[in-house]
Design an enzyme around this catalytic site. Structure first.
Site, short mmCIF file in Angstrom:
data_model
loop_
_atom_site.label_atom_id
_atom_site.label_comp_id
_atom_site.label_asym_id
_atom_site.label_seq_id
_atom_site.Cartn_x
_atom_site.Cartn_y
_atom_site.Cartn_z
N GLY A 8 -1.86 37.70 26.71
CA GLY A 8 -2.16 38.68 26.14
C GLY A 8 -2.91 39.81 26.13
O GLY A 8 -2.74 40.72 25.41
N SER B 265 1.29 30.25 38.68
CA SER B 265 1.48 31.10 37.57
C SER B 265 2.31 31.07 36.64
O SER B 265 2.98 32.12 35.90
CB SER B 265 2.10 32.42 38.66
N GLY C 20 -1.61 35.76 34.63
CA GLY C 20 -2.40 36.31 33.13
C GLY C 20 -1.92 37.39 31.79
O GLY C 20 -2.37 37.89 30.76
N LEU D 254 0.98 36.51 30.18
CA LEU D 254 1.03 35.44 28.96
C LEU D 254 -0.01 35.51 27.83
O LEU D 254 0.58 34.93 26.87
CB LEU D 254 2.05 34.33 29.49
N TYR E 80 -7.41 31.48 51.47
CA TYR E 80 -8.26 31.87 50.08
C TYR E 80 -9.20 31.76 50.38
O TYR E 80 -10.05 31.01 51.38
CB TYR E 80 -7.96 30.15 49.09
N LEU F 152 1.31 31.19 34.11
CA LEU F 152 0.68 32.35 32.72
C LEU F 152 1.02 34.01 33.12
O LEU F 152 0.35 34.66 32.02
CB LEU F 152 -0.56 32.40 32.27
#
Length: 347
Positions: free
Chosen positions: A245, A236, A241, A243, A53, A238
């Site tokens: 919206g 992950s 990202g 989820l 990372y 979400l």
């Protein structure tokens, strides 16, 4: 904050885990330190990172920067004992880290020493293998995954070799527990068998992708987790990202992950947007924030150890923290199950 035990270890981790993969590209060190401070204030004791990372993008110039940022926080606050720290050995395929050398008894001590130096600590609570030497069906490779090139003897020899090196690190006190990432049910059980036979460290957890949109874990992996006491660390949650919206109707917010990684690692598809619409509708009708609903749903899964979320802004972090005390109603759970049946495996 609910706490869960990592497998059969004595390590207790918070139900939510602070992810760090944007620290050093999308986030500055100061922003990362503010996130750590706020997460600990909210009851989170778990931080996940990796030697490769930050991401977005991964590059030779930034490899290890995230660990260094965390190390600066430890040096500043002297609160190492307040954090359960997880990091990962990159292994084969990432040329920028030790020229892409596969995981072995030779690379493990070197990788651990590098992480310890960057993290400014003398021990790692959970040391994970980022992906198997033999390959993985994660990251959308499940559509064409072919395990016929794997040789059982090679895999078994590798596991014995790696576990021997890990056991030496446990004895040295540099690591407390061992975990896997992007693994299969078969692979995890073979690691468990090898540890039982030779006395090496037992797998404490598996870090795989899991969300309302990515539920590969729900069958064989779920059974393995429950029966073998190897909980999931979900990354992950979400769906990069989706989820939230924020990408619906063609939107690509400035500095968002989609603006940097156009297909969101293979997650972007018409079917995915249709599925997100269904979950957004449930959240709206029940007065819920969609991100909080997605995270709270993950808490209900019987195999969950901790849910790893990342944020690039403090506002996003605050939204995620709102899921800590959220319990979904039976009606919401019923509607989520119905939506999943209508939109299975959208990417």
């Amino acid at each position: 904050m609910n706490m869960n035990r990592l497998g059969r270890t004595k390590i207790e981790v918070s139900e939510f885990c602070l992810g760090s993969m944007t620290w050093g590209t999308q986030n500055s060190a100061e922003e990362a330190h503010d996130q750590i401070d706020r997460a600990l204030d909210a009851g989170i004791n778990f931080i996940d990172t990796a030697e490769m990372y930050p991401v977005n993008p991964v590059s030779a110039e930034t490899i290890g920067r995230t660990e260094r940022i965390i190390g600066l926080w430890f040096e500043r606050d002297m609160r190492r004992e307040d954090v359960i720290l997880a990091t990962k050995h990159s292994g084969e395929g990432l040329a920028a880290v030790r020229e892409g050398a596969p995981i072995s008894s030779e690379t493990i001590p070197e990788a651990i020493e590098g992480s310890l130096r960057r993290l400014k600590t003398d021990y790692i609570d959970l040391y994970q293998f980022h992906w198997p030497n033999r390959g993985s069906y994660m990251f959308r490779k499940n559509w064409s995954y072919d395990p016929t090139s794997q040789l059982m003897l090679d895999t078994q020899e590798h596991m014995v070799d790696a576990l021997g090196a890990l056991q030496e690190e446990v004895k040295r006190g540099t690591i407390r527990a061992f975990g896997l990432s992007n693994e299969s049910a078969w692979g995890t059980t073979k690691w468990l068998e090898a540890a039982e036979e030779m006395g090496g460290p037992r797998v404490a957890s598996v870090q795989n992708e899991y969300s309302l949109l990515c539920r590969l874990y729900d069958t064989d992996m779920a059974e393995m987790s429950v029966q073998e006491d190897v909980p999931l660390l979900a990354f992950s949650p979400l769906a990069a990202g989706l989820l939230t919206g924020k990408y619906q109707n063609g939107a690509v917010p400035d500095k968002s992950r989609m603006s940097l990684n156009g297909d969101l690692g293979g997650r972007k598809s018409a079917r995915a947007f249709d599925a997100v619409d269904a979950y957004l509708d449930i959240a709206q009708r029940h007065g819920l924030d969609p991100a909080q609903m997605a995270l709270a749903w993950c808490k209900t899964r019987p195999f969950m150890g901790s849910i790893i979320f990342g944020s690039t802004t403090m506002a996003q972090l605050e939204t995620c923290l709102g899921a800590i005390d959220l319990t979904l109603s039976d009606e919401v759970m019923k509607e989520i199950n119905a939506a999943h049946r209508q939109h299975p495996m959208p990417y």
